[in-house]
Design an enzyme around this catalytic site. Sequence first.
Site, PDB file in Angstrom:
ATOM      1  CB  THR A  86      85.138   6.399 -34.773  1.00 40.88           C
ATOM      2  OG1 THR A  86      86.791   5.793 -34.974  1.00 40.88           O
ATOM      3  CG2 THR A  86      84.858   6.862 -33.687  1.00 40.88           C
ATOM      4  CG  PHE A 151     100.148   8.526 -33.520  1.00 39.42           C
ATOM      5  CD1 PHE A 151      99.810   8.914 -34.433  1.00 39.42           C
ATOM      6  CD2 PHE A 151     100.217   9.030 -32.251  1.00 39.42           C
ATOM      7  CE1 PHE A 151      99.372  10.413 -34.442  1.00 39.42           C
ATOM      8  CE2 PHE A 151     100.035  10.414 -32.228  1.00 39.42           C
ATOM      9  CZ  PHE A 151      99.417  10.957 -33.443  1.00 39.42           C
ATOM     10  N   GLY A 255     102.858  -1.253 -53.578  1.00 37.19           N
ATOM     11  CA  GLY A 255     102.201  -2.538 -53.043  1.00 37.19           C
ATOM     12  C   GLY A 255     100.751  -2.288 -54.225  1.00 37.19           C
ATOM     13  CB  CYS A 262      93.867   3.246 -39.730  1.00 38.10           C
ATOM     14  SG  CYS A 262      93.880   2.528 -38.091  1.00 38.10           S
TER      15      CYS A 262
HETATM   16  C1  UDX Z   1      98.352   2.840 -39.560  1.00 35.68           C
HETATM   17  C2  UDX Z   1      99.179   3.854 -38.981  1.00 35.68           C
HETATM   18  O1  UDX Z   1     100.524   3.265 -39.517  1.00 35.68           O
HETATM   19  C3  UDX Z   1      99.131   4.154 -37.474  1.00 35.68           C
HETATM   20  O2  UDX Z   1     100.075   4.869 -37.133  1.00 35.68           O
HETATM   21  C4  UDX Z   1      97.829   3.993 -37.182  1.00 35.68           C
HETATM   22  O3  UDX Z   1      97.738   4.316 -35.805  1.00 35.68           O
HETATM   23  C5  UDX Z   1      96.709   3.256 -37.769  1.00 35.68           C
HETATM   24  O4  UDX Z   1      96.983   3.036 -39.228  1.00 35.68           O
HETATM   25  P1  UDX Z   1      98.029   0.197 -39.758  1.00 35.68           P
HETATM   26  O5  UDX Z   1      96.748   0.126 -40.313  1.00 35.68           O
HETATM   27  O6  UDX Z   1      98.242  -1.224 -38.925  1.00 35.68           O
HETATM   28  O7  UDX Z   1      98.444   1.597 -39.360  1.00 35.68           O
HETATM   29  O8  UDX Z   1      99.086  -0.252 -40.957  1.00 35.68           O
HETATM   30  P2  UDX Z   1     100.356   0.164 -41.560  1.00 35.68           P
HETATM   31  O9  UDX Z   1     101.400  -0.489 -41.417  1.00 35.68           O
HETATM   32  O10 UDX Z   1     100.499   1.682 -41.578  1.00 35.68           O
HETATM   33  O11 UDX Z   1      99.829  -0.208 -43.164  1.00 35.68           O
HETATM   34  C6  UDX Z   1      98.789   0.580 -43.836  1.00 35.68           C
HETATM   35  C7  UDX Z   1      98.684  -0.019 -45.296  1.00 35.68           C
HETATM   36  O12 UDX Z   1      99.688   0.533 -45.984  1.00 35.68           O
HETATM   37  C8  UDX Z   1      98.813  -1.396 -45.372  1.00 35.68           C
HETATM   38  O13 UDX Z   1      97.878  -1.902 -46.448  1.00 35.68           O
HETATM   39  C9  UDX Z   1     100.053  -1.689 -45.988  1.00 35.68           C
HETATM   40  O14 UDX Z   1     100.298  -2.774 -46.872  1.00 35.68           O
HETATM   41  C10 UDX Z   1     100.406  -0.434 -46.779  1.00 35.68           C
HETATM   42  N1  UDX Z   1     101.696   0.299 -46.751  1.00 35.68           N
HETATM   43  C11 UDX Z   1     102.261   0.472 -45.853  1.00 35.68           C
HETATM   44  C12 UDX Z   1     102.164  -0.120 -48.197  1.00 35.68           C
HETATM   45  O15 UDX Z   1     101.734  -0.385 -49.127  1.00 35.68           O
HETATM   46  N2  UDX Z   1     103.479   0.491 -48.442  1.00 35.68           N
HETATM   47  C13 UDX Z   1     104.191   0.832 -47.488  1.00 35.68           C
HETATM   48  O16 UDX Z   1     105.616   1.389 -47.737  1.00 35.68           O
HETATM   49  C14 UDX Z   1     103.638   0.870 -46.118  1.00 35.68           C
END
Ligand code: UDX
Length: 458
Positions: A86, A151, A255, A262
């Site tokens: 999507t 999730f 970061g 996502c």
């Molecule tokens: C996310 C959601 O967590 C998940 O529930 C959903 O189903 C899909 O999207 P994901 O994309 O795998 O999962 O990554 P995630 O671990 O959530 O991190 C997303 C982004 O946020 C990354 O770029 C990560 O580096 C950043 N991030 C995450 C931060 O910069 N700081 C944090 O504390 C956590």
Amino acid sequence: MRIAIVGAGYVGLTTSACLVKLGHKVTCCDALEDRIEKLRHGRVPIYEPGLEDLLKEGIASGDLTFTSCGRECVADADAIFLAVGTPSLPNGDIDLGQLENASRGIAPHLKGGAVVIVKSTVTAGTSSRIREVIAETRRSLDFSVASNPEFLREGSAVDDFMCPDRIVFGTDDARAAAIMREIYASLSEQGVPILATTTTNAELIKHAANAFLALKIGFINEVSDLCERSGGDVTAVARGIGLDKRIGQNFLTPGPGFGGSCFPKDTRAFAAAGRRHGTRQALVELLIERNELRKRRLAERIVAEAGLRRGSRVAVLGLAFKAGTDDARESPALPIIEHLQRAGVHVTAHDPQAGENALRQNPAIELAPTPYEAVRGADALVVLTEWEDYAVLDMARIAGMMRGRYLFDFRNVLPIDQKNRHNFHCIRLGRRSFRPGDAAPSGSGAAYASRSVAAPPS
Ligand code: UDX
């Protein structure tokens, strides 16, 4: 139960393998024939810990099969999960094209009483649209539609599926609700909370959850900038605020901005839904803008502080949008690298998994096989993904191989501190930066309060 999964991408494959583990018989289909052929032999097209073993186990037991034929996939199924892509439209909304096509494709083959479950992330109202699409093809078919958002995080998708914080499903009739409960019965028996609600609520929950998590990241990123300017340390501040149970410790790591397949897409879709329904999601709109700005400001900061010019060399460690994945989609590393390249800087990068995927988006990146090879002759080193490998680098060796002395640790992972600084200018996020001439620490951060290298992005 007999379950069909339409879409052998990241979500479809994890769902397929894990539903077999929960005791179901699963057939997964995808239009990409060579992908299906590889999967039949247990070869997984993505890097996801534990997934390959689980798929092989399912195939060996005979409970997991793959096909490129939609009819074969759905004809006997009681429940059909739609797990196709999507993507974003230019206005931020979600492109439902693949979902509608998949629904049209399966409609002629559905058996009476089947439940079509939307697993892909979608905006409120999509399940109703899918119901219409199927009903247009099969006017007299008795079927239901449900919404069951996932999730899963990349890198821990299998664990997230098997031990979730909660399962959310939305249905608009009792038969679909009963089927959904049966699918997840074994997890429910283990005590996993199940939230049964309407399809619209389930759709909203997924987008609101991701928007909220992204807001948390956007917030700590700005707190981090304030820590840097005011002489604080974001690690201590995040811990202090996160101990409040209402806030929680997770998602408070600063970061270079959130990325991945996502958060950027889901926040754009959430904001677009707000505009479409005439109720602006102003916080999320600003978050998207600030997240974009952050990447640009960090790139400008690298050029300005390290005094980079045309012909300068930068080593980038980390291309994946986060550690533990080979995914570089919307990785903050890519726009930062592009900015450097536009300034005439040569970028050599290392990533333990995502190198090839990043190269597909930016063929001008030179890939190095090791972090040490990447830094050879570099004027500056920039860390953009928090891989554990980078936390154990031999910084003396790195210093010996670089031409310049600038470190930009935008994930705060490098094993370097004021006592052990190897003559580097070291810029970290939300913490005191330090440079070669700084006095040795006296045990109190206050000694460095006036020595910040430069202002953080604002
Ligand atoms: C996310 C959601 O967590 C998940 O529930 C959903 O189903 C899909 O999207 P994901 O994309 O795998 O999962 O990554 P995630 O671990 O959530 O991190 C997303 C982004 O946020 C990354 O770029 C990560 O580096 C950043 N991030 C995450 C931060 O910069 N700081 C944090 O504390 C956590």
